[in-house]
Design a protein around this motif. Structure first.
Motif, PDB file in Angstrom:
ATOM      1  N   ASP A  59       0.838  -1.214   0.000  1.00  0.00           N
ATOM      2  CA  ASP A  59       0.000   0.000   0.000  1.00  0.00           C
ATOM      3  C   ASP A  59       0.868   1.258   0.000  1.00  0.00           C
ATOM      4  OD1 ASP A  59      -2.182  -1.681   0.114  1.00  0.00           O
ATOM      5  OD2 ASP A  59      -2.462  -1.468   2.280  1.00  0.00           O
ATOM      6  N   LEU A  60       1.948   1.223   0.783  1.00  0.00           N
ATOM      7  CA  LEU A  60       2.854   2.367   0.845  1.00  0.00           C
ATOM      8  C   LEU A  60       3.479   2.621  -0.526  1.00  0.00           C
ATOM      9  CD1 LEU A  60       4.516   4.497   2.404  1.00  0.00           C
ATOM     10  CD2 LEU A  60       6.113   2.666   3.035  1.00  0.00           C
ATOM     11  N   GLU A  62       2.343   1.736  -3.520  1.00  0.00           N
ATOM     12  CA  GLU A  62       1.345   2.187  -4.494  1.00  0.00           C
ATOM     13  C   GLU A  62       0.998   3.658  -4.286  1.00  0.00           C
ATOM     14  OE1 GLU A  62       0.205   0.723  -7.098  1.00  0.00           O
ATOM     15  OE2 GLU A  62       1.253  -1.160  -6.749  1.00  0.00           O
ATOM     16  N   GLU A  63       0.896   4.088  -3.034  1.00  0.00           N
ATOM     17  CA  GLU A  63       0.572   5.487  -2.749  1.00  0.00           C
ATOM     18  C   GLU A  63       1.714   6.417  -3.191  1.00  0.00           C
ATOM     19  OE1 GLU A  63      -2.122   6.990  -1.640  1.00  0.00           O
ATOM     20  OE2 GLU A  63      -3.302   5.162  -1.402  1.00  0.00           O
ATOM     21  N   ILE A  64       2.948   5.995  -2.943  1.00  0.00           N
ATOM     22  CA  ILE A  64       4.092   6.819  -3.368  1.00  0.00           C
ATOM     23  C   ILE A  64       4.148   6.886  -4.898  1.00  0.00           C
ATOM     24  CG2 ILE A  64       6.611   7.014  -3.363  1.00  0.00           C
ATOM     25  CD1 ILE A  64       6.649   5.684  -0.639  1.00  0.00           C
ATOM     26  N   TRP A  67       1.701   9.384  -6.221  1.00  0.00           N
ATOM     27  CA  TRP A  67       1.861  10.747  -5.715  1.00  0.00           C
ATOM     28  C   TRP A  67       2.825  11.525  -6.598  1.00  0.00           C
ATOM     29  CZ3 TRP A  67       6.140  12.064  -1.933  1.00  0.00           C
ATOM     30  CH2 TRP A  67       6.074  13.410  -1.530  1.00  0.00           C
ATOM     31  N   GLY A  75       2.154  14.352   0.832  1.00  0.00           N
ATOM     32  CA  GLY A  75       2.263  12.976   0.384  1.00  0.00           C
ATOM     33  C   GLY A  75       1.331  12.058   1.145  1.00  0.00           C
ATOM     34  N   PRO A  76       1.359  10.770   0.841  1.00  0.00           N
ATOM     35  CA  PRO A  76       0.482   9.812   1.526  1.00  0.00           C
ATOM     36  C   PRO A  76       0.806   9.702   3.006  1.00  0.00           C
ATOM     37  CG  PRO A  76       2.063   8.691   0.100  1.00  0.00           C
ATOM     38  CD  PRO A  76       2.179  10.137  -0.209  1.00  0.00           C
ATOM     39  N   ALA A  77      -0.216   9.396   3.791  1.00  0.00           N
ATOM     40  CA  ALA A  77      -0.061   9.230   5.239  1.00  0.00           C
ATOM     41  C   ALA A  77      -0.855   8.009   5.683  1.00  0.00           C
ATOM     42  CB  ALA A  77      -0.533  10.481   5.981  1.00  0.00           C
ATOM     43  N   PHE A  78      -0.346   7.317   6.676  1.00  0.00           N
ATOM     44  CA  PHE A  78      -0.964   6.093   7.175  1.00  0.00           C
ATOM     45  C   PHE A  78      -1.050   6.148   8.694  1.00  0.00           C
ATOM     46  CE2 PHE A  78       1.007   5.137   3.169  1.00  0.00           C
ATOM     47  CZ  PHE A  78       0.168   4.231   2.540  1.00  0.00           C
ATOM     48  N   GLU A 141       4.257   9.257   7.436  1.00  0.00           N
ATOM     49  CA  GLU A 141       4.043  10.247   6.386  1.00  0.00           C
ATOM     50  C   GLU A 141       5.160  10.154   5.352  1.00  0.00           C
ATOM     51  OE1 GLU A 141       3.531  14.213   7.804  1.00  0.00           O
ATOM     52  OE2 GLU A 141       2.195  13.628   9.443  1.00  0.00           O
ATOM     53  N   SER A 143       6.968  12.498   2.595  1.00  0.00           N
ATOM     54  CA  SER A 143       7.105  13.894   2.159  1.00  0.00           C
ATOM     55  C   SER A 143       8.568  14.273   2.184  1.00  0.00           C
ATOM     56  CB  SER A 143       6.319  14.838   3.079  1.00  0.00           C
ATOM     57  OG  SER A 143       6.791  14.738   4.410  1.00  0.00           O
TER      58      SER A 143
END
Length: 301
Positions: A59-60, A62-64, A67, A75-78, A141, A143
């Motif tokens: 998931d990390l 794919e989000e990066i 982005w 950026g993405p946060a979990f 996060e 970023s």
């Protein structure tokens, strides 16, 4: 024939004929560089825990990948509080500890401290919020630097220098204060950083006291361990930062002391190239744990 003595001095040559050279005493320079290492993959008895850990990194990644790193958007946060103890411990081991650690003191109704640790993947940060020493929130996060850093430095500072008085032993502090005032007037978002190198100026003890009184101490403290150590501190004046380089000797001697006028010092911010490289490394980690833990194959784009 009578000759006069030769007045030209004649020195013998060869070993022992010349005076010994004095040895220069220096403070030393950094000689250790931290480099990326894939985390050690522990044995995992519970396949369900291993699957959840791997899914987090999928998931990390794919989000990066989705982005836009150059957009300036967050950026993405979990949220990390929802994971069970074993899965969280395994994720933490895979993330490891990177070069940069940040601590923010910012008392308010919800929390009074933020502790931030970069992972071994540059630009992937663990951001934890505390109240009275107890953790109340935990998130990851992605970023260049967590947004709370610039926000905390801004809300806990004032727009102008503190008023100061110059004593008879002040040498360069009046000129430095004048330069800082002009730089603060000229600063605007996106402007290049303005740096004053205090190490290259003759400074009396009173000069240092005047500078400290003018800028004060801020809420943000950062330490970057790489080629030596870089200590970055916000001040009580908005957009004024202390950036100090120390060697990696046990005494931690300062080798460079600067004041920087900027939104954020560039030493604290991850470059887009580093973020892109972290995405590649996370993909490699997914492939690695899949094989090491004998999990069902997955395909990361």
């Amino acid at each position: 024939m009578i000759t006069k003595p030769i007045s030209i001095p004649i020195n013998l040559l060869g070993p022992g004929s010349q005076p010994e050279r004095s040895v220069a005493n220096t403070i030393g320079v950094p000689d250790i560089v931290d480099t990326f290492r894939q985390p050690y993959t522990p044995e995992v008895a519970n396949k369900a825990t291993a699957e959840k850990c791997r899914q987090f990194f999928i998931d990390l990644y794919e989000e990066i990948r989705l982005w836009n790193m150059d957009s300036g958007d967050a950026g993405p946060a979990f949220a990390m509080n929802g994971y069970d103890k074993d899965t969280l411990a395994l994720i933490n081991q895979m993330l490891g500890e990177g070069e940069v650690a940040i601590r923010i003191s910012i008392p308010n109704e919800t929390f009074d401290e933020i502790r931030i640790q970069e992972s071994i993947f540059v630009g992937v940060w663990r951001v934890c919020y505390y109240r009275d020493g107890q953790q109340i929130a935990d998130q990851l996060e992605v970023s260049a630097i967590p947004s709370c850093v610039a926000e905390a430095a801004y809300v806990t500072s004032q727009p102008d220098l503190h008023p100061v008085e110059f004593g008879p032993e002040a040498m360069n502090s009046p000129a430095i204060i004048a330069e800082l005032k002009e730089a603060l007037k000229a600063w605007e978002p996106g402007a290049p950083a303005f740096t004053i190198n205090l190490s290259h100026l003759p400074m009396s003890a009173e000069d240092h006291k005047v500078i400290e009184a003018a800028v004060g101490a801020g809420a943000v403290q950062m330490m970057s361990r790489g080629f030596g150590n870089c200590r970055i501190s916000s001040t009580d004046v908005r957009h004024v930062w202390k950036v100090q380089y120390l060697n990696n000797a046990p005494a931690r001697l300062m080798i460079l002391n600067t004041l920087v006028v900027a939104g954020l010092p560039e030493e604290a911010v991850a470059a887009s190239e580093d973020l892109a490289d972290s995405a590649v490394r996370i993909k490699e980690l997914i492939e690695w744990v899949t094989k090491s833990w004998e999990l069902s194959p997955v395909e990361a784009k």
